[in-house]
Design a protein around this motif. Structure first.
Motif: not given
Length: 475
Positions: A268, A315, A318, A358, A363
């Motif tokens: 990530e 998602l 972020q 992020v 995530t």
């Protein structure tokens, strides 16, 4: 009392086309009592006989393969990985049975300080193990703790995620076919069912979020039972200046995007040496842009849908947070709707800073933030700047260079010259660092041993010491 019925969403269509009944406290208590009764005879079997029973289960999973994988396919929206989950469970059953006879010490050991005393171990299984599994790999993560627990002599109740419960029915058909329904069963439901399960068992295994893991740990502590927790991750990848860019970008993409990034060991955060950063970023973006959705044909493509619709909102948040703070999106970046399902193409981000969500929050999706670094020490410090410590990766020109960096990273497993190997290779023992987990390794020999309490038989081969030997005036 009427049981609670929970609707289940199809990740490819968005339709609520299935439902489950949530097991309540009374049902779970009755199930636990039934399994506890059968467990006594199960634990009394020789290890070889329990192994033979689990080999029968492996054979019945093969026999029921079509039904189980069809249900997993609907649960997750992906076909090939559904088959890999089933095949992996079969391989795990056979692998654990093969190695179990060699995993425990046996026989008497002479004492060192008192040579007339010797000791021997006895291993006693926990009577009933509870397994609460997540939605991202429904079968794999239901069975990863279950198999060694059964082999150790425990009975097991599994509560699968209410997001992906369809595979439970064909799995139970296979379990009944193997004759193991008295020591292995499922209960379905939501968080309340999971909480009730903890109250009914002697050890709990949980895979999921840190927030829920804290609740599981607290409930287990109140009962004074062990809790084995595999929680979230924010796995970094460090790519050094000497790395092969083609191989490194292959590893970075697969490690971040496989299973749509819906894996706790997904990469990530990607830290790349400034000398190769621009070339690496360009090549990674090209490869990411070429990834195909497995829509409309599930038999083709690389990327499945977002399984849990609430994850799509995380998602999107972020991505928007990163953009608002100056990040650039080089490919992907938009939640797409196809046929009612939600999809996100691999999303490469640059101009990323540590202040972005992020970079700090888990995530669980195909986001690839790429950050340049000038000095190796800076990359290591950045990699360790996280509340998570599940796993990590280093890609360098040599394994020696990668290892020198890996030993400085605060995480439980480090992939060298690859990424996310713990999702593919289950033989190496590891512990989760920081908020990423609690308890013994679910991999390697410890994965079996943690379901056994060890007793010590201590024998005196000489005469017992009299009280006078401890008198104040004894010579």
């Amino acid at each position: 009392m009427t049981s609670l019925t929970l609707p289940v969403r199809n990740p490819r269509t968005g339709a609520q086309d299935y439902e489950i009944s949530a097991a309540g406290t009374a049902e779970i208590a009755a199930t636990a009592a039934r399994l506890r009764t059968a467990q006594k005879a199960w634990a009394a079997l020789p290890l070889a006989d329990r192994g033979a029973a689990l080999l029968r289960l492996a054979d019945t999973l093969v026999k029921h393969r079509a039904a189980i994988t069809a249900a997993l396919e609907i649960d997750t929206g992906r076909r090939r990985i559904a088959g890999m989950e089933l095949d992996g469970a079969v391989a795990a059953l056979r692998g654990w049975v093969a190695q179990a006879p060699y995993l425990l010490p046996d026989g008497w050991t002479q004492g060192r300080a008192m040579t007339h005393i010797r000791h021997a171990p006895q291993f006693v299984p926990y009577a009933l193990t509870g397994v609460i599994s997540p939605w991202n790999f429904p079968l794999t993560l239901s069975m990863i703790d279950t198999i060694p627990a059964l082999l150790a002599g425990s009975a097991v109740i599994i509560k699968p995620s209410e997001v992906t419960p369809r595979f439970e029915a064909p799995m139970m058909a296979a379990i009944v076919d193997a004759g193991l329904e008295d020591v292995l069963t499922f209960v379905t439901g939501d968080g309340a069912t999971g909480a009730a399960l903890i109250e009914a068992v002697d050890v709990i295994c949980f895979t999921g979020s840190v927030a829920t893991g804290r609740k599981v740990a607290a409930a287990a502590a109140a009962k004074m039972i062990p809790a084995f927790l595999e929680l979230g991750g924010k796995d970094p990848l460090i790519v050094t200046a000497s790395a092969d860019i083609e191989k490194a970008t292959d590893a970075a993409l697969r490690g971040s995007v496989l299973s749509t990034g819906q894996a706790c060991q997904s990469i990530e955060r990607i830290y790349v040496a400034t000398e190769i950063h621009d070339v690496f970023l360009k090549r990674l973006t090209e490869k990411a842009a070429a990834v195909r959705l497995n829509w409309p044909d599930i038999t083709s493509g690389d990327l499945g849908p977002i399984i849990f619709d609430k994850q799509a909102a995380i998602l999107a948040d972020q991505i928007e947070d990163a953009k608002s703070k100056g990040a650039r999106i080089l490919t992907g970046g938009e939640i797409e709707t196809h046929g009612g399902g939600l999809w996100l193409r691999p999303t490469v981000l640059t101009n990323v800073s540590q202040q972005m969500k992020v970079m700090t929050e888990e995530t669980f999706g195909p986001l690839l933030p790429v950050i340049p670094y000038a000095a190796t020490e800076d990359a290591i410090e950045a990699a360790n700047n996280s509340e998570y410590g599940l796993s990590a990766a280093v890609f360098a020109g040599t394994l020696e260079e990668a290892e020198a960096i890996a030993v400085q990273i605060e995480a439980g497993a480090i992939s060298l010259n690859d990424a996310a190997l713990t999702g593919l290779f289950h033989e190496a023992e590891k512990h989760s660092f920081k908020l990423s987990g609690l308890g013994g390794s679910r991999m390697g020999p410890a994965g079996f041993q943690r379901f056994l309490r060890r007793k010590a038989l201590i024998a005196n081969t000489g005469a017992p010491a009299p009280l006078s030997a401890f008198a104040e005036d004894a010579q």
